[in-house]
Design a protein around this motif. Structure first.
Motif, PDB file in Angstrom:
ATOM      1  N   ALA A   1      -4.655   9.440 -12.530  1.00 19.10           N
ATOM      2  CA  ALA A   1      -3.240   9.097 -12.416  1.00 19.10           C
ATOM      3  C   ALA A   1      -3.002   7.670 -11.947  1.00 19.10           C
ATOM      4  CB  ALA A   1      -2.548  10.075 -11.458  1.00 19.10           C
ATOM      5  N   GLN A   2      -3.925   7.094 -11.200  1.00 20.04           N
ATOM      6  CA  GLN A   2      -3.686   5.795 -10.551  1.00 20.04           C
ATOM      7  C   GLN A   2      -3.200   4.679 -11.479  1.00 20.04           C
ATOM      8  OE1 GLN A   2      -7.551   5.744  -8.459  1.00 20.04           O
ATOM      9  NE2 GLN A   2      -6.423   5.183  -6.602  1.00 20.04           N
ATOM     10  N   PRO A   3      -3.798   4.492 -12.668  1.00 22.34           N
ATOM     11  CA  PRO A   3      -3.356   3.365 -13.497  1.00 22.34           C
ATOM     12  C   PRO A   3      -1.889   3.427 -13.907  1.00 22.34           C
ATOM     13  CG  PRO A   3      -5.503   4.155 -14.229  1.00 22.34           C
ATOM     14  CD  PRO A   3      -4.989   5.152 -13.233  1.00 22.34           C
ATOM     15  N   ARG A   4      -1.266   4.601 -13.854  1.00 21.96           N
ATOM     16  CA  ARG A   4       0.154   4.701 -14.205  1.00 21.96           C
ATOM     17  C   ARG A   4       1.047   4.179 -13.089  1.00 21.96           C
ATOM     18  NH1 ARG A   4      -1.453  10.010 -15.633  1.00 21.96           N
ATOM     19  NH2 ARG A   4      -0.145  10.961 -14.012  1.00 21.96           N
ATOM     20  N   TYR A   5       0.502   4.051 -11.888  1.00 19.33           N
ATOM     21  CA  TYR A   5       1.350   3.759 -10.733  1.00 19.33           C
ATOM     22  C   TYR A   5       1.013   2.461 -10.010  1.00 19.33           C
ATOM     23  CZ  TYR A   5       2.750   8.577 -11.473  1.00 19.33           C
ATOM     24  OH  TYR A   5       3.228   9.731 -12.031  1.00 19.33           O
ATOM     25  N   GLY A   6      -0.010   1.754 -10.438  1.00 18.35           N
ATOM     26  CA  GLY A   6      -0.325   0.503  -9.764  1.00 18.35           C
ATOM     27  C   GLY A   6      -1.769   0.110  -9.943  1.00 18.35           C
ATOM     28  N   VAL A   7      -2.278  -0.649  -8.996  1.00 22.75           N
ATOM     29  CA  VAL A   7      -3.654  -1.124  -9.041  1.00 22.75           C
ATOM     30  C   VAL A   7      -4.577   0.005  -8.583  1.00 22.75           C
ATOM     31  CG1 VAL A   7      -5.286  -2.810  -8.133  1.00 22.75           C
ATOM     32  CG2 VAL A   7      -2.908  -3.487  -8.562  1.00 22.75           C
ATOM     33  N   PRO A   8      -5.547   0.404  -9.408  1.00 20.33           N
ATOM     34  CA  PRO A   8      -6.466   1.468  -8.995  1.00 20.33           C
ATOM     35  C   PRO A   8      -7.278   1.051  -7.769  1.00 20.33           C
ATOM     36  CG  PRO A   8      -6.625   1.066 -11.360  1.00 20.33           C
ATOM     37  CD  PRO A   8      -5.822  -0.059 -10.782  1.00 20.33           C
TER      38      PRO A   8
ATOM     39  N   ARG B   1       0.832  -1.201   0.000  1.00 17.36           N
ATOM     40  CA  ARG B   1       0.000   0.000   0.000  1.00 17.36           C
ATOM     41  C   ARG B   1       0.869   1.254   0.000  1.00 17.36           C
ATOM     42  NH1 ARG B   1      -3.606   0.690   4.944  1.00 17.36           N
ATOM     43  NH2 ARG B   1      -4.182   2.514   3.722  1.00 17.36           N
ATOM     44  N   LEU B   2       0.431   2.271  -0.756  1.00 16.60           N
ATOM     45  CA  LEU B   2       1.092   3.572  -0.688  1.00 16.60           C
ATOM     46  C   LEU B   2       0.617   4.378   0.508  1.00 16.60           C
ATOM     47  CD1 LEU B   2       1.364   4.640  -4.425  1.00 16.60           C
ATOM     48  CD2 LEU B   2       2.930   3.291  -3.014  1.00 16.60           C
TER      49      LEU B   2
ATOM     50  N   ASP C   1       1.131  14.436  -6.690  1.00 19.37           N
ATOM     51  CA  ASP C   1       2.581  14.475  -6.444  1.00 19.37           C
ATOM     52  C   ASP C   1       2.980  13.419  -5.431  1.00 19.37           C
ATOM     53  OD1 ASP C   1       2.581  16.615  -8.150  1.00 19.37           O
ATOM     54  OD2 ASP C   1       3.170  18.113  -6.661  1.00 19.37           O
ATOM     55  N   GLN C   2       2.140  13.256  -4.410  1.00 19.62           N
ATOM     56  CA  GLN C   2       2.427  12.231  -3.406  1.00 19.62           C
ATOM     57  C   GLN C   2       2.359  10.832  -4.010  1.00 19.62           C
ATOM     58  OE1 GLN C   2       0.527  12.785   0.518  1.00 19.62           O
ATOM     59  NE2 GLN C   2      -0.387  14.628  -0.349  1.00 19.62           N
ATOM     60  N   LEU C   3       1.380  10.618  -4.880  1.00 20.20           N
ATOM     61  CA  LEU C   3       1.241   9.323  -5.542  1.00 20.20           C
ATOM     62  C   LEU C   3       2.504   8.988  -6.334  1.00 20.20           C
ATOM     63  CD1 LEU C   3      -0.485   6.887  -6.466  1.00 20.20           C
ATOM     64  CD2 LEU C   3      -1.459   8.374  -8.228  1.00 20.20           C
ATOM     65  N   GLU C   4       3.002   9.949  -7.082  1.00 16.40           N
ATOM     66  CA  GLU C   4       4.200   9.724  -7.887  1.00 16.40           C
ATOM     67  C   GLU C   4       5.425   9.466  -7.005  1.00 16.40           C
ATOM     68  OE1 GLU C   4       6.809  11.935 -11.422  1.00 16.40           O
ATOM     69  OE2 GLU C   4       5.174  12.993 -10.420  1.00 16.40           O
ATOM     70  N   LEU C   5       5.594  10.273  -5.959  1.00 16.27           N
ATOM     71  CA  LEU C   5       6.749  10.114  -5.085  1.00 16.27           C
ATOM     72  C   LEU C   5       6.722   8.778  -4.358  1.00 16.27           C
ATOM     73  CD1 LEU C   5       9.284  11.219  -3.674  1.00 16.27           C
ATOM     74  CD2 LEU C   5       7.764  12.267  -1.984  1.00 16.27           C
ATOM     75  N   ARG C   6       5.579   8.412  -3.790  1.00 14.75           N
ATOM     76  CA  ARG C   6       5.496   7.168  -3.030  1.00 14.75           C
ATOM     77  C   ARG C   6       5.686   5.955  -3.943  1.00 14.75           C
ATOM     78  NH1 ARG C   6       0.784   8.084   1.561  1.00 14.75           N
ATOM     79  NH2 ARG C   6       1.572  10.069   2.353  1.00 14.75           N
ATOM     80  N   HIS C   7       5.154   6.048  -5.153  1.00 10.93           N
ATOM     81  CA  HIS C   7       5.381   4.962  -6.106  1.00 10.93           C
ATOM     82  C   HIS C   7       6.870   4.832  -6.398  1.00 10.93           C
ATOM     83  CE1 HIS C   7       6.033   3.429 -10.226  1.00 10.93           C
ATOM     84  NE2 HIS C   7       5.109   2.548  -9.878  1.00 10.93           N
TER      85      HIS C   7
END
Length: 349
Positions: free
Chosen positions: A307-314, A252-253, A270-276
């Protein structure tokens, strides 16, 4: 630096590889916690359910909302959530029943006033082609005998004792019941609060089991029992460390930060990108649960969805309203979720 740290652990045998992912683990998640919080926020702070405050709630409001939200972890409430999603072709492959479906956190006994037929409800989701994860509050000693707990100087339980053989046997039995065909037949766990392990010189527990080693042993106990009971059981946890690759299937992020140290809002994408970036370097072969709570407002939520689909499971947390801003979620918003998920699934096909 993170890659070098992981490589060093791997070279010494301390970065185990994950299991092969089952196909269904990739499916978009619906977790009810954000929707529960939104209902709680409207009950506590928004007398007019169609009104929007346009501003983040205060810290006091946040605390009151989170305390009230577990009351909405109810069978009829989740049915209402899913009915609204179904009306807009939002079809989660996995549903997470969040805090709190339990009568006692430590025992995993179902609160039958909230969930009069949880097994039947899970069976219905299986018939619809969906999987069900149960939210699990790690370390909570509610309902556990004191002798199986870490205790303070006066003997009161503080947390469960991950090193106590009796507790580990108890926990394994709980897991087998919750996932087994003679129990609830759930499909795995969203494991929360792993950071709340015991600490302090005045506490007493099993000798030699402490700190990060105790966290790993706790998760290992859950993972072993879960996989023995249901080989494709999914374990989602915020265990972002190379040494936890064997006890966590999806990382989990975690909860989104609402404000920085200066009390200024922090952009959620921005947080989503950084944590990923962090999680994907530490556990590069693990699936990532993108999470989604809390959101400051509807516009930020929609940007996060895109943005979610670029970084993992929505992962979808909201259905009716945004808890912080009080804004109602419109049908067109859910249509956007459905379109995003369709694109995500097509990209994986």
């Amino acid at each position: 630096m993170l890659e070098a740290y992981r490589d060093d652990l791997a070279s010494h045998g301390f970065a185990p590889a994950p299991r092969a992912a089952a196909d269904w683990w990739h499916e978009p998640l619906f977790c009810g916690w954000g929707a529960q919080c939104a209902r709680a926020a409207h009950r506590l702070h928004h007398d007019d359910p169609d009104a929007a405050t346009g501003a983040l709630m205060s810290v006091e409001d946040d605390v009151a909302t989170v305390r009230a939200a577990p009351d909405f972890a109810r069978q009829e409430v989740y049915d209402a959530f899913l009915a609204r999603l179904d009306a807009h072709a939002v079809d989660p492959g996995t549903i997470v029943i969040d805090d709190r479906w339990q009568a006692a956190y430590g025992t995993g006994e179902v609160d039958t006033e909230k969930w009069p037929d949880l097994r039947g409800w899970i069976d219905a989701q299986h018939a619809a082609g969906r999987k069900v994860l149960l939210w699990w509050k790690a370390w909570d000693a509610e309902g556990i005998p004191a002798e199986e707990c870490v205790r303070n100087a006066v003997g009161d339980p503080v947390t469960v004792d991950a090193g106590h053989p009796g507790y580990r046997a108890r926990l394994a039995g709980i897991v087998r019941h919750l996932l087994g065909p003679d129990g609830l037949d759930a499909d795995g766990f969203k494991i929360d609060f792993t950071q709340r392990g015991p600490s302090g010189a005045s506490l007493t527990g099993t000798d030699g089991v402490w700190g990060i080693a105790a966290v790993h042993l706790l998760l290992e106990t859950i993972a072993t029992a879960a996989r023995e009971t249901k080989p494709d059981a999914l374990l989602v946890a915020h265990a972002v460390h190379p040494s936890f690759g064997d006890v966590c299937d999806m990382v989990r992020l975690n909860d989104v930060t609402e404000r920085d140290v200066h009390r200024e809002p922090v952009p959620v994408t921005d947080q989503l990108e950084l944590r990923h970036g962090i999680a994907s370097r530490v556990l590069p072969d693990h699936l990532i649960d993108t999470d989604q709570w809390p959101m400051p407002d509807r516009a930020s939520w929609l940007a996060y969805i895109a943005a979610q689909p670029r970084y993992g499971v929505p992962a979808l947390y909201y259905v009716e309203a945004i808890d912080n801003s009080g804004e109602r979620i419109q049908g067109a918003d859910l249509d956007a979720v459905a379109a995003s998920w369709q694109a995500y699934r097509e990209a994986r096909a």
